[in-house]
Design an enzyme around this catalytic site. Structure first.
Site, mmCIF file in Angstrom:
data_model
loop_
_atom_site.group_PDB
_atom_site.id
_atom_site.type_symbol
_atom_site.label_atom_id
_atom_site.label_comp_id
_atom_site.label_asym_id
_atom_site.label_seq_id
_atom_site.Cartn_x
_atom_site.Cartn_y
_atom_site.Cartn_z
ATOM 1 N N ALA A 131 0.833 -1.201 0.000
ATOM 2 C CA ALA A 131 0.000 0.000 0.000
ATOM 3 C C ALA A 131 0.871 1.255 0.000
ATOM 4 C CB ALA A 131 -0.915 0.002 1.216
ATOM 5 N N GLY A 176 0.634 -5.853 0.248
ATOM 6 C CA GLY A 176 -0.375 -5.915 -0.802
ATOM 7 C C GLY A 176 0.179 -6.337 -2.148
ATOM 8 N N GLU A 179 0.058 -9.999 -1.964
ATOM 9 C CA GLU A 179 -1.347 -10.405 -2.019
ATOM 10 C C GLU A 179 -1.854 -10.388 -3.462
ATOM 11 O OE1 GLU A 179 -3.611 -9.327 2.007
ATOM 12 O OE2 GLU A 179 -2.625 -7.585 1.136
ATOM 13 N N GLU A 199 2.780 -7.017 7.119
ATOM 14 C CA GLU A 199 1.850 -6.075 7.740
ATOM 15 C C GLU A 199 1.964 -6.019 9.260
ATOM 16 O OE1 GLU A 199 0.019 -6.905 3.720
ATOM 17 O OE2 GLU A 199 1.143 -8.029 5.237
#
Length: 329
Positions: A131, A176, A179, A199
């Site tokens: 992010a 992310g 992910e 995270e």
């Protein structure tokens, strides 16, 4: 109707002790109407050829270069390359990038000429750093929840594309970014790449599927260890634990994983496109149910390839000892 539908809709049909195979076949057929696979020869006016002969989609945005989508042509027609391109932000996932990628996923999903997708980076040494924390720091708490929801929906859309998706990881894929790669069917990394769900270092957890997809790929215990410890693996270690399918030595141009992904996409391209889509549907949905139901799903998906022209072309090519020419019909 889209080839892939929500898991809940499928489970409502499949969650029965005695499988009604006729009902199941009718349901699968509704997901794969034959007209859906007729490949149009037309190219949308919103695409234009670049200097390399590939078709590039440009999205209307203040930062339109954040994402570059190339529809390859010639012998590579059917391959779409989705390139992340935020060099100053290490391809961090911003609101604009989520918007642009969502548009790209919608276009790809509805373009029946597409046979495979490669997700890669246009920035040397980085895949996606996760992010955009600088942007997030400026968001109100309510904005953060909305952004995470949209990012999660984007990655779900990526995972639900009906054609094979390959993540080419030539650099760091963190948070992310990993992910996003986990939502792809196949992951290929350079040996120097860095992969991790980090995270917990920020006192949060993976919020775009990481806690669910990583255990499904490498197993529950090891996934817990990596997430709890925010551990980062290199490409070689990622291959050893099964996080990636291939680990390739990086080259001087920094695109070894992409080149291997392109080779694989070319292999996939030569197969029957309807069969490939049905195989993906059968595997993905079958993994969510018991074996008996999974076998019924496979049977229903197999029934969809029987009446296709491609199946007859495959038999004719075998008999005539030539390469088949599949049209997705």
């Amino acid at each position: 109707m889209a080839v892939l539908v929500g898991r809940r809709a499928l489970l409502q049909v499949f969650r029965v002790q005695t499988i009604d195979r006729e009902r199941l076949c009718r349901f699968i057929a509704s997901l794969s109407c034959s007209k859906q696979y007729v490949f149009s020869e037309k190219v949308s006016p919103s695409f234009r050829l670049n200097s390399h002969g590939a078709v590039t989609r440009h999205y209307s945005s203040d930062t339109k270069d954040d994402l570059r989508v190339r529809y390859l042509d010639g012998e590579d027609a059917g391959i779409v390359v989705v390139g992340l391109n935020r060099p100053k932000a290490k391809n961090a996932i911003s609101k604009n990038l989520v918007k642009m990628m969502s548009e790209a996923m919608h276009d790809i999903k509805n373009n029946n000429k597409v046979r495979s997708v490669i997700l890669c980076s246009m920035v040397p040494g980085i895949f996606c750093a996760g992010a955009d924390l600088k942007e997030r720091a400026k968001m109100h708490q309510n904005e953060v929840a909305s952004f995470v929801s949209k990012a999660r929906a984007l990655i779900t859309d990526l995972g639900n594309l009906p054609i094979p998706t390959i993540a080419a990881i030539d650099g760091a894929a963190l948070g992310g970014g990993l992910e996003m790669a986990l939502a792809c069917d196949i992951r290929i990394a350079s040996t120097t790449a860095k992969l991790g769900l980090v995270e917990t270092k920020l006192a949060i957890i993976p919020g775009a599927g990481g806690t669910q997809r990583l255990p499904r790929v490498i197993g529950i215990s090891l996934a817990k260890e990596l997430i709890f410890a925010a551990r980062v693996l290199d490409g070689t270690e990622a291959f050893r634990v099964g996080l990636v399918s291939h680990a390739v030595e990086q080259n001087k141009s920094g695109d070894a994983a992409y080149l291997r992904a392109l080779e694989l996409a070319r292999e996939i391209n030569s197969q029957g496109p309807i069969a490939v889509r049905m195989a993906k549907l059968a595997i993905n949905q079958g993994m969510e149910v018991d074996l008996s139901t999974g076998l019924a799903i496979e049977e229903a998906c197999y029934a969809q390839v029987i009446p296709t022209k491609d199946r007859l072309e495959g038999l004719a090519a075998f008999k005539e000892k030539r390469q088949p020419l599949y049209k997705g019909e």
